[in-house]
Design an enzyme around this catalytic site. Structure first.
Site: not given
Length: 297
Positions: A162-164, A167
């Site tokens: 995941f991109d922080k 998200t």
């Protein structure tokens, strides 16, 4: 979209990148339609409009994904083609048999029944309809699907990176910690900072004001508001000159960071110090808040 020809500003690019932290842009830098200059004006030479902008390109990604063909859809189309001829052959046989037994009227009814039931129109429509709805709902939730084949192969995924920003986090800054000095309280420092920031449109200013409201604090009225790009803001609050800003403000006022700043910086927080009549009275840590549902997900 365009290129800055004059001026400098902190740009809120969260609509494009999802990143809550503003980005400093100045002469010669490229800016994208939909981003906002938060602390000063800019003169921009327009280089792209309408369908040529980056924002329009994002929209095309969704449209291309809905128009692309997945492997499952190709298999379904092939199967539907073969099933059509099977249904047609079954209908012809049905018509011939019932006609030969002397029941031509029943032959027509049963032939139509076979065609309606056996025709594979639903098979050809089901997969594209489901994928189209899935990509649209994903886009509404902030997930852009570039290819239907990628969406189809998601069932085999066992690890997700995941991109922080935007998200796992909310994509907007939030006050996460307050440090005080000189016998001040956290509520007092936050209220003064909110008063000074009340007239600012900067995302960090809105976060500070929102934090004060969340604590149900009484925010005093401010006067003589001033905003200095890349430095901070200042305002008169109950006879005290209150300033809120980053390292440039401390350098300007010959102040020093609080000891906790190094730890906050290590956590990736944005650090703002609050000054009253030129003396540091506290510091605020702001960071992108984690979504409550992230842990559950």
């Amino acid at each position: 979209d365009g290129t800055i020809v004059s001026g400098s500003a902190s740009m809120d690019e969260s609509m494009i990148t999802g990143e809550s932290r503003t980005v400093r842009r100045s002469d010669g830098d490229h800016v994208v339609a939909g981003t906002v200059a938060t602390d000063s004006g800019l003169r921009v030479k327009v280089t792209a409009v309408g369908e040529d902008t980056a924002l329009a390109g994002i929209g095309r990604l969704v449209a291309d994904a809905q128009n692309s063909t997945s492997r499952a859809q190709r298999i379904a189309d092939t199967a539907a083609g073969w099933l059509f001829w099977f249904a047609l052959g079954a209908a012809i046989i049905t018509a011939a048999v019932w006609t030969l037994v002397g029941m031509p009227d029943d032959a027509v009814i049963r032939t139509i029944t076979v065609l309606v039931i056996a025709c594979p129109h639903a098979l050809g429509l089901a997969i594209p309809l489901v994928v189209s709805i899935a990509t649209e709902r994903a886009a509404r939730g902030g997930v852009l699907v570039k290819d239907r084949l990628a969406l189809e192969t998601m069932r085999t995924v066992d690890t997700v990176l995941f991109d922080k920003t935007g998200t796992l986090t909310k994509g907007e800054p939030t006050v996460t910690a307050i440090e005080v000095t000189n016998g001040r309280t956290a509520d007092n420092v936050l209220a003064l900072a909110a008063a000074a920031e009340a007239d600012s449109e900067h995302p960090l200013a809105r976060a500070i004001v929102a934090a004060a409201r969340a604590r149900n604090l009484t925010v005093p009225a401010a006067a003589d508001f001033q905003s200095s790009p890349a430095v901070g803001v200042a305002a008169d609050v109950d006879g005290t000159r209150v300033q809120v800003g980053g390292p440039a403000l401390l350098e300007q006022e010959h102040g020093s960071e609080l000891a906790v700043a190094d730890r906050w910086r290590g956590d990736g927080a944005i650090i703002l110090h609050v000054l009253a009549d030129g003396a540091v009275i506290g510091a605020l840590a702001l960071a992108d808040e984690i979504r409550p549902e992230s842990r559950t997900a």
